[in-house]
Enzyme design. Structure first.
Site, PDB file in Angstrom:
ATOM      1  N   SER A 153      -1.519  -5.276  -8.760  1.00  0.00           N
ATOM      2  CA  SER A 153      -1.429  -5.623 -10.207  1.00  0.00           C
ATOM      3  C   SER A 153      -2.338  -6.866 -10.530  1.00  0.00           C
ATOM      4  O   SER A 153      -3.551  -6.488 -10.477  1.00  0.00           O
ATOM      5  CB  SER A 153       0.209  -6.272  -9.770  1.00  0.00           C
ATOM      6  OG  SER A 153       0.775  -6.603 -11.248  1.00  0.00           O
ATOM      7  N   ASP A 245       5.796   3.009 -14.164  1.00  0.00           N
ATOM      8  CA  ASP A 245       5.260   1.648 -14.433  1.00  0.00           C
ATOM      9  C   ASP A 245       4.519   1.620 -15.756  1.00  0.00           C
ATOM     10  O   ASP A 245       3.760   2.507 -16.201  1.00  0.00           O
ATOM     11  CB  ASP A 245       4.144   1.495 -13.374  1.00  0.00           C
ATOM     12  CG  ASP A 245       3.357   0.177 -13.055  1.00  0.00           C
ATOM     13  OD1 ASP A 245       3.514  -0.728 -14.159  1.00  0.00           O
ATOM     14  OD2 ASP A 245       2.584  -0.142 -12.567  1.00  0.00           O
ATOM     15  N   HIS A 275       6.637  -0.121 -10.976  1.00  0.00           N
ATOM     16  CA  HIS A 275       5.649  -1.236 -10.336  1.00  0.00           C
ATOM     17  C   HIS A 275       6.111  -2.035  -9.209  1.00  0.00           C
ATOM     18  O   HIS A 275       7.277  -2.320  -9.300  1.00  0.00           O
ATOM     19  CB  HIS A 275       5.312  -2.316 -11.768  1.00  0.00           C
ATOM     20  CG  HIS A 275       4.404  -3.117 -11.497  1.00  0.00           C
ATOM     21  ND1 HIS A 275       3.017  -2.675 -11.669  1.00  0.00           N
ATOM     22  CD2 HIS A 275       4.368  -4.299 -11.248  1.00  0.00           C
ATOM     23  CE1 HIS A 275       2.000  -3.791 -11.679  1.00  0.00           C
ATOM     24  NE2 HIS A 275       3.198  -4.775 -11.190  1.00  0.00           N
TER      25      HIS A 275
END
Length: 304
Positions: A153, A245, A275
């Site tokens: 991320s 995601d 995610h």
């Protein structure tokens, strides 16, 4: 099809209360940070014992070194959390598994968080940790001549920007591992429109970008927007994305841009998951598969 483990995972973490969410932003952020830390055991499982787990002060940047053997190459890991939360502790179990499976050492970087420390503080901390590792790695018992970098991320964003800056400084890294990295400050891809109900949404990602880089002009520079950079000569890349995601499409776009620039890329989209799945080893079968894929990629890239 959405995997049933996603719904189970979303129910595990204790979310901020209505009062906390209605409070000022500092209180909200403190609640989110505390919730992520408190959920580590439930989401990520028990600590895997390793021969070496030691906290390191890398010229003022807190890091944790994981190793199973002497003179191992090193994977520098940068945790996710929207640049505003997450820590060495929240990603400890993932780093342990990668170190155990890969035979590489892992150096997890505890960079400074926004909004207290906005751009470029986090990038400066990752650079400082790398410089320390190159200088002191032999004394730590690892081989700093063989280096990869990665993260998930926001950590994937910091990792790939760092890899590009290292290329520009003629100190290139050997590999990068990007786990659903945050790439596009404009949140312009279609998946932001269609996949916002599975944990993060456009509003939360836009807020994260604004918190990390509060000056709008910075969000168009290569140090904040990776797609604004010349990508030729970037290290070989493993890209892991998730089907459900909001970052899925920008992950694909970045993988394609790297390929177009001549960079070897393996892009794997994990089906049925959302995610944040990769660190949640206790909740997702896919998390364990992804960690092992990262480990095997590093083993092939750095040990053979």
């Amino acid at each position: 099809m959405l995997h049933p483990q996603v719904a189970a995972a979303l129910a595990v973490r204790r979310r901020p209360t209505a009062d906390q969410l209605a409070a000022d932003p500092a209180v909200q952020l403190a609640a989110l940070r505390a919730a992520m830390e408190a959920a580590v055991d439930a989401e990520c499982g028990p600590e895997l014992p390793l021969p070496v787990v030691v906290d390191v002060d890398a010229d003022g940047v807190p890091c944790r070194l994981y190793a199973t053997r002497a003179d191992a190459p090193v994977f520098v890991y940068v945790h996710g959390g929207g640049w505003t939360f997450g820590s060495i502790a929240t990603h400890d179990r993932l780093c342990r598994r990668v170190a155990d499976r890969s035979g590489c050492a892992v150096l997890s970087v505890g960079y400074r968080l926004a909004p207290e420390h906005p751009f470029p503080a986090a990038l400066d901390d990752v650079a400082a940790a790398l410089a320390y590792l190159r200088r002191e790695g032999r004394d730590l018992g690892v081989d700093p001549s063989r280096l990869a970098i990665g993260g998930d991320s926001a950590g994937g964003h910091l990792a790939t920007v760092t890899a590009r800056r290292q290329r520009d400084q003629a100190t290139p890294l050997d590999h990068q591992v990007l786990i659903y990295p945050t790439i596009d400050p404009l949140t312009s891809s279609e998946s932001h429109e269609t996949l916002g109900e599975y944990g993060i949404d456009r509003e939360s990602t836009s807020l994260a970008w604004q918190t990390f880089a509060p000056h709008a002009a910075d969000r168009f520079t290569p140090d904040v927007a990776p797609l604004a950079a010349d990508l030729a000569g970037m290290p070989p890349t493993l890209m892991i994305s998730a089907e459900y995601d909001v970052l899925r499409d920008e992950n694909e776009e970045y993988a394609d841009a790297l390929l177009a620039a001549g960079v070897p890329v393996v892009h794997v989209r994990y089906q049925g998951v959302n995610h944040g799945f990769a660190r949640k080893l206790a909740l997702y079968d896919a998390a364990r598969a992804a960690a092992d894929q990262v480990a095997m990629t590093l083993r092939a890239a750095l040990l053979f």
